[in-house]
Design a protein around this motif. Structure first.
Motif: not given
Length: 99
Positions: A26-46
């Protein structure tokens, strides 16, 4: 108010580990949502976000929980997953645990 209660017996160390993993995800998800990141994730990021192995990631694809997109270039093929699909998958898992 109608409240349904289920009692489950789980070893304390497993329960503590599960709660820790849920909080971390949940924390990781919130951190990612808070940043301007790509709409797509690599398998490693997932795998990092879901705290799973590459084999588990492949199982999620095989079972239809995640839908990969293949981006072909002249040199190679790249697999990406929509961030929104991962968010939905995480949310559905959290809801199934809390129910």
């Amino acid at each position: 108010m109608d409240t349904n209660i289920a009692v489950i017996t789980v070893p304390l160390d497993e329960w503590t580990e599960l709660k820790s993993q849920i909080k971390s995800i949940a924390k990781g998800l919130l951190e990612i949502k808070g940043k301007e990141k790509s709409e797509f994730l690599t398998p490693k990021e997932v795998c990092e976000l879901l705290k799973c192995s590459r084999n588990t990631f492949q199982t999620y694809i095989d079972k239809g929980f995640l839908e990969p997109m293949r981006m072909n270039t002249k040199k190679y093929s790249k697999v990406l997953v929509k961030r929104s699909d991962v968010d939905y998958f995480l949310q559905s898992r959290l809801e199934s645990i809390s129910n």
